[in-house]
Design an enzyme around this catalytic site. Sequence first.
Site, PDB file in Angstrom:
ATOM      1  N   GLU A  62       0.837  -1.273   0.251  1.00 23.70           N
ATOM      2  CA  GLU A  62       0.027   0.088   0.057  1.00 23.70           C
ATOM      3  C   GLU A  62       0.870   1.165   0.268  1.00 23.70           C
ATOM      4  O   GLU A  62       1.924   1.256   0.681  1.00 23.70           O
ATOM      5  CB  GLU A  62      -0.993   0.052   1.178  1.00 23.70           C
ATOM      6  CG  GLU A  62      -1.842   1.100   1.154  1.00 23.70           C
ATOM      7  CD  GLU A  62      -3.249   0.644   2.100  1.00 23.70           C
ATOM      8  OE1 GLU A  62      -4.068  -0.021   1.322  1.00 23.70           O
ATOM      9  OE2 GLU A  62      -3.516   0.991   2.831  1.00 23.70           O
ATOM     10  N   LYS A  64       0.377   4.987   1.040  1.00 23.66           N
ATOM     11  CA  LYS A  64      -0.427   5.997   1.832  1.00 23.66           C
ATOM     12  C   LYS A  64       0.111   6.872   2.622  1.00 23.66           C
ATOM     13  O   LYS A  64       0.988   6.424   3.438  1.00 23.66           O
ATOM     14  CB  LYS A  64      -1.971   5.332   2.542  1.00 23.66           C
ATOM     15  CG  LYS A  64      -1.237   4.496   3.505  1.00 23.66           C
ATOM     16  CD  LYS A  64      -2.575   3.746   4.546  1.00 23.66           C
ATOM     17  CE  LYS A  64      -1.831   2.905   5.541  1.00 23.66           C
ATOM     18  NZ  LYS A  64      -3.015   2.421   6.201  1.00 23.66           N
ATOM     19  N   LYS A 124      -8.070   2.587  -3.779  1.00 19.96           N
ATOM     20  CA  LYS A 124      -8.300   2.525  -2.389  1.00 19.96           C
ATOM     21  C   LYS A 124      -9.088   3.613  -1.987  1.00 19.96           C
ATOM     22  O   LYS A 124      -8.301   4.609  -1.857  1.00 19.96           O
ATOM     23  CB  LYS A 124      -6.933   2.154  -1.411  1.00 19.96           C
ATOM     24  CG  LYS A 124      -7.239   1.662  -0.108  1.00 19.96           C
ATOM     25  CD  LYS A 124      -7.416   0.279  -0.113  1.00 19.96           C
ATOM     26  CE  LYS A 124      -7.742  -0.273   1.035  1.00 19.96           C
ATOM     27  NZ  LYS A 124      -6.643  -0.204   2.161  1.00 19.96           N
ATOM     28  N   ASN A 194     -10.771  -7.608   6.811  1.00 22.32           N
ATOM     29  CA  ASN A 194      -9.937  -6.478   7.395  1.00 22.32           C
ATOM     30  C   ASN A 194      -9.846  -6.527   8.828  1.00 22.32           C
ATOM     31  O   ASN A 194     -10.903  -6.755   9.568  1.00 22.32           O
ATOM     32  CB  ASN A 194     -10.658  -4.916   7.051  1.00 22.32           C
ATOM     33  CG  ASN A 194      -9.484  -3.815   7.315  1.00 22.32           C
ATOM     34  OD1 ASN A 194      -8.537  -4.051   8.240  1.00 22.32           O
ATOM     35  ND2 ASN A 194      -9.651  -2.733   6.923  1.00 22.32           N
ATOM     36  N   GLU A 224      -6.004  -8.158   5.806  1.00 18.86           N
ATOM     37  CA  GLU A 224      -5.744  -6.872   5.523  1.00 18.86           C
ATOM     38  C   GLU A 224      -5.606  -6.384   7.047  1.00 18.86           C
ATOM     39  O   GLU A 224      -6.300  -6.325   7.982  1.00 18.86           O
ATOM     40  CB  GLU A 224      -6.970  -6.165   4.940  1.00 18.86           C
ATOM     41  CG  GLU A 224      -7.387  -6.498   3.692  1.00 18.86           C
ATOM     42  CD  GLU A 224      -8.566  -5.749   3.228  1.00 18.86           C
ATOM     43  OE1 GLU A 224      -9.212  -6.194   2.130  1.00 18.86           O
ATOM     44  OE2 GLU A 224      -9.026  -4.628   3.745  1.00 18.86           O
ATOM     45  N   SER A 225      -4.616  -5.329   7.160  1.00 15.62           N
ATOM     46  CA  SER A 225      -4.285  -4.483   8.187  1.00 15.62           C
ATOM     47  C   SER A 225      -3.523  -5.355   9.368  1.00 15.62           C
ATOM     48  O   SER A 225      -3.904  -6.319   9.651  1.00 15.62           O
ATOM     49  CB  SER A 225      -5.503  -4.020   8.572  1.00 15.62           C
ATOM     50  OG  SER A 225      -6.223  -3.126   7.944  1.00 15.62           O
TER      51      SER A 225
HETATM   52  O1  LIG Z   1      -6.291   3.050   8.797  1.00 19.91           O
HETATM   53  C1  LIG Z   1      -7.333   3.772   9.144  1.00 19.91           C
HETATM   54  O2  LIG Z   1      -7.188   4.575   9.974  1.00 19.91           O
HETATM   55  C2  LIG Z   1      -8.604   3.577   8.407  1.00 19.91           C
HETATM   56  C3  LIG Z   1      -9.659   4.281   8.853  1.00 19.91           C
HETATM   57  C4  LIG Z   1     -10.778   4.303   8.118  1.00 19.91           C
HETATM   58  C5  LIG Z   1     -10.994   3.660   7.248  1.00 19.91           C
HETATM   59  C6  LIG Z   1     -10.052   2.618   6.744  1.00 19.91           C
HETATM   60  C7  LIG Z   1      -8.742   2.748   7.410  1.00 19.91           C
HETATM   61  N1  LIG Z   1      -7.800   2.332   6.811  1.00 19.91           N
HETATM   62  C8  LIG Z   1      -7.700   1.246   5.551  1.00 19.91           C
HETATM   63  C9  LIG Z   1      -6.930   0.156   5.865  1.00 19.91           C
HETATM   64  O3  LIG Z   1      -8.034  -0.820   6.237  1.00 19.91           O
HETATM   65  C10 LIG Z   1      -5.406  -0.071   5.622  1.00 19.91           C
HETATM   66  O4  LIG Z   1      -5.252   0.971   4.931  1.00 19.91           O
HETATM   67  C11 LIG Z   1      -5.134  -1.410   5.123  1.00 19.91           C
HETATM   68  O5  LIG Z   1      -5.705  -2.481   5.238  1.00 19.91           O
HETATM   69  C12 LIG Z   1      -3.592  -1.525   5.408  1.00 19.91           C
HETATM   70  O6  LIG Z   1      -3.614  -1.591   6.843  1.00 19.91           O
HETATM   71  P1  LIG Z   1      -2.123  -1.173   7.598  1.00 19.91           P
HETATM   72  O7  LIG Z   1      -1.331  -2.416   7.112  1.00 19.91           O
HETATM   73  O8  LIG Z   1      -2.442  -1.658   9.224  1.00 19.91           O
HETATM   74  O9  LIG Z   1      -1.572   0.100   7.375  1.00 19.91           O
END
Ligand SMILES: O=C(O)c1ccccc1NCC(=O)[C@H](O)[C@H](O)COP(=O)(O)O
Length: 264
Positions: A62, A64, A124, A194, A224-225
């Site tokens: 990603e 961002k 995204k 997620n 994800e995340s």
């Molecule tokens: O990440 C946030 O704060 C968020 C808040 C509201 C809606 C979506 C959000 N994030 C999008 C995602 O889920 C992540 O960008 C993506 O899965 C990557 O996660 P990470 O590796 O933990 O940055």
Amino acid sequence: MSDTPDILKRIVAHKAEEVAACKRQRPLADLADAVGAAGPTRGFADALAAHIRDGAAGVIAEIKRASPSRGLLRADFRPADIAVSYARGGAACLSVLTDRDFFQGDPQHLMDARGACALPVIRKDFVIDPYQIHEARAMGADCILLIAACLEDAALSDFTGIARELGMDVLLEVHDGDELTRALAVPARLIGINNRNLRTFDVSLGITLDLLAQVPADRLLVTESGIHTRDDVALMRAHGVHAFLVGESFMRAEDPGAKLAEMF
Ligand SMILES: O=C(O)c1ccccc1NCC(=O)[C@H](O)[C@H](O)COP(=O)(O)O
């Protein structure tokens, strides 16, 4: 954080105003030319599947700059350079945030990243209107994200159909069993689980582990995340999860692609 509980509602409400303004500025009919000029899609789901077939993890890396839960993630933010680094590090695909107001993203980030490498790219953003799907293709996207928590059943199905007509794949994102049941009624090949609750920002890899048995073998599950360490990767792979969407850990690293190679 006082504004976290309703963040998804706030994003969606704001998105409706943003989309209305975009439509006034550039009506759907005008987007058609850009869609026609966008060239072929790169096969997002196929690229992920190919990595996994070869025994590797399928990593969606990603791009961002910031997020509502974490604030600024990367001050030195050059999407084209990050894309090249990810390609070198072994990413299967890219994910690029295009939301301006909550993630400091921009459609130009997607165009820059995609132009700098040969990897397929997901737009995204928070899709709530078919207009955004055409917009995604016009900016070059190969895949879109649909979030079950933001869309009714009919929209999930209709929007998936529109994306497919435009040659794009769909990553359909869920966070609980009810959303997963709704998602499985839609013929989207990619199911994202997620680990982050988008209303509270709580992150638990247990969300993927709890739901994965309900995902049929003909769908490609993407966790994800909250993936931060080699142990997180090993845990998922030990449970048969081989596709990952990772943002924060890479964005905080000096060399995002090197971090990817190290973790995977
Ligand atoms: O990440 C946030 O704060 C968020 C808040 C509201 C809606 C979506 C959000 N994030 C999008 C995602 O889920 C992540 O960008 C993506 O899965 C990557 O996660 P990470 O590796 O933990 O940055």
